[in-house]
Design a protein around this motif. Sequence first.
Motif, short mmCIF file in Angstrom:
data_model
loop_
_atom_site.label_atom_id
_atom_site.label_comp_id
_atom_site.label_asym_id
_atom_site.label_seq_id
_atom_site.Cartn_x
_atom_site.Cartn_y
_atom_site.Cartn_z
N LYS A 42 0.92 -1.28 -0.11
CA LYS A 42 -0.11 -0.02 -0.12
C LYS A 42 0.77 1.26 -0.22
N GLY A 43 0.54 2.29 -0.68
CA GLY A 43 1.26 3.62 -0.84
C GLY A 43 2.31 3.40 -2.11
N GLU A 44 2.64 2.43 -2.56
CA GLU A 44 3.86 2.57 -3.52
C GLU A 44 3.12 2.94 -4.76
N PRO A 45 4.07 3.43 -5.70
CA PRO A 45 3.65 3.91 -7.09
C PRO A 45 3.37 2.43 -7.60
N VAL A 46 2.31 2.75 -8.63
CA VAL A 46 1.86 1.65 -9.53
C VAL A 46 2.72 1.58 -10.60
N GLU A 47 3.49 0.52 -11.05
CA GLU A 47 4.18 0.57 -12.10
C GLU A 47 4.11 -0.91 -12.83
N HIS A 48 3.09 -1.62 -12.32
CA HIS A 48 2.79 -3.09 -13.01
C HIS A 48 1.43 -3.41 -12.78
N TRP A 49 1.01 -4.31 -14.08
CA TRP A 49 -0.05 -4.99 -13.91
C TRP A 49 0.44 -6.49 -13.25
N VAL A 50 -0.29 -6.98 -12.35
CA VAL A 50 0.19 -8.14 -11.66
C VAL A 50 -0.80 -9.30 -12.00
N PHE A 96 -4.74 -8.63 -11.63
CA PHE A 96 -5.14 -7.43 -10.78
C PHE A 96 -4.24 -5.97 -10.84
N GLY A 97 -4.79 -5.00 -10.38
CA GLY A 97 -4.06 -3.80 -10.53
C GLY A 97 -4.32 -3.01 -11.62
N GLU A 98 -5.36 -3.39 -12.71
CA GLU A 98 -5.58 -2.39 -13.70
C GLU A 98 -6.30 -1.21 -13.21
N GLY A 99 -7.14 -0.92 -12.36
CA GLY A 99 -7.84 0.16 -11.69
C GLY A 99 -6.63 1.07 -11.22
N SER A 100 -5.75 0.57 -10.66
CA SER A 100 -4.83 1.54 -9.97
C SER A 100 -3.75 2.32 -11.07
N LEU A 101 -3.56 1.52 -12.12
CA LEU A 101 -2.95 2.03 -13.32
C LEU A 101 -3.87 2.97 -14.15
N GLU A 105 -3.59 6.07 -11.76
CA GLU A 105 -2.24 6.80 -12.00
C GLU A 105 -2.03 7.43 -10.28
N GLU A 106 -2.55 6.43 -9.40
CA GLU A 106 -2.33 7.02 -7.86
C GLU A 106 -1.74 5.78 -7.25
N PRO A 107 -1.19 6.09 -6.20
CA PRO A 107 -0.50 5.19 -5.16
C PRO A 107 -1.29 3.89 -4.80
N ARG A 108 -0.94 2.83 -4.74
CA ARG A 108 -1.68 1.73 -4.56
C ARG A 108 -2.39 1.89 -3.13
N ARG A 109 -3.65 1.56 -3.17
CA ARG A 109 -4.40 1.54 -1.86
C ARG A 109 -4.76 0.56 -1.03
N TYR A 110 -4.04 -0.61 -1.31
CA TYR A 110 -4.09 -1.83 -0.57
C TYR A 110 -2.83 -2.79 -0.54
N MET A 148 3.63 -7.17 -15.26
CA MET A 148 3.54 -6.71 -16.43
C MET A 148 4.12 -5.14 -16.48
N PRO A 149 4.96 -4.53 -16.88
CA PRO A 149 5.32 -3.13 -16.70
C PRO A 149 4.05 -2.25 -17.44
N LYS A 150 4.12 -1.06 -16.75
CA LYS A 150 3.16 -0.07 -17.03
C LYS A 150 3.05 0.21 -18.75
N SER A 151 4.25 0.28 -19.18
CA SER A 151 4.45 0.61 -20.83
C SER A 151 3.82 -0.62 -21.43
N THR A 152 3.87 -1.58 -21.22
CA THR A 152 3.44 -2.84 -22.01
C THR A 152 2.20 -2.87 -21.69
N PHE A 153 1.49 -2.73 -20.52
CA PHE A 153 0.05 -2.60 -20.35
C PHE A 153 -0.59 -1.41 -21.04
N ASN A 154 0.01 -0.29 -21.21
CA ASN A 154 -0.42 1.02 -22.05
C ASN A 154 -0.27 0.53 -23.63
#
Length: 425
Positions: A43-51, A81-86, A89-94, A107-113
């Motif tokens: 929780k609280g860390e930047p979201v850089e991956h789809w997991v 999971f984690g697509e909503g946080s991506l 573009e906010e810190p992870r809430r859980y 999966m890196p954010k760049s690949t997801f996008n």
Amino acid sequence: MLTLGEMLQASLWSRSLSPEQLRRVESEIITRQIPAGGFVCRKGEPVEHWVGVIDGLVKMTNLSADGKPTTFTGLPTGGWFGEGSLFKEEPRRYDVVALRNSHVAYMPKSTFNRLLDTSIEFNRFLLVQLNERLGQFIAMVEYDRLLEPDARVARSLAAMFNPHLYPGIGPQLQISQEEIGYLAGLSRQRANAGKTERIAVWGTVIGGALYFLFAAVPIYLTYSATLVDPAMTSELLAQDAQLVLPAFVKTHLPFYAQIIFYGALLSVIMSTASGTLLAPSVTISENIIKEFMPHHRMSQKTLLWITRSVVVAFTLLVVVYSLWSLQSETSIHQMVANAYKVTLACAFVPLVAGLYWKRASNTGAALSIALGFVVWIAMEFIAPDAALPPHFAGLIASAMGMLAGSQKRLEGRLKSGVGFFYNRG
């Protein structure tokens, strides 16, 4: 155990990708082995991956302000999971924590996008995924408010078989009682309770009755000794009352009954010894030491080593107490009575107040334990033979500590309430 390639092949969103696109995605994904109790993400860390969960079981969880954990959902093999946080573009809430050793894909954010910009099937998958997840959480709120614990366990297990969210789960789910408890928000004991509340209640009543019945067997045998051989009983009572039962068994019972008796005696000794060492060790490690850790958490490996250390410490204390008892010629009965003095003086009031008194507080429990212990030990040295036994004095002090500590909490509430209305005025 599934590999990353097999997990991607089973994912619904990957079926529209060309072999070349799939190989590129696979090459860009990072995989990690997460041990049981370890963090998949925090929780609280930047979201850089789809997991995604390649193999294993993880839980999406959070902590309240006072450190109480709550589990949102479990994520078994094949889940992403984690697509909503991506998107936000906010810190992870859980937090996401592994319930068992798990193999996780990042999966890196760049690949997801890139997939989001180039694949219609990927976008359709995410729309269905978000809709399924929303339905899952709405149903969870409904279950918590309307369903009994048994139904909540069933619904939590059924949610694991969602074919869209978890395509890799298969027709069978390997899960432990503890993991079920985490996912349903229940204790392991409650998750493993009887089929119905009536069965659970009667199982407890019957178990308690059998406990008293078997505990009374030595009493029946000793009373029989006074009837069968009163002369031997009187002689042994004059020497050492603890010798009556074994002498009666050795003298008057057949050989097979002696085998049963001494086997049961050894079993009782070993069971009592293990309970004496393990029960307080686990309680101190899980309920006391763990509470002083950051976020009230520790890895399973750390918890295991702490528990082992506490077991060794308790073993040394028990050995010292046993040697002292031998020197002071303390009987088994007196040793057991001394052990229960601790429970009466220190633990009885906090346990009863915690169960039945709504105003009981942590401050009251701590003060209750401290006062009960201090008064009990002090009276053991000052007036061990007083009309009021020292452990009863400790019990009274413990009750006073609970009342005083909880009263402070009430005064704090009253003051905050007065200040609130005063400020409004």
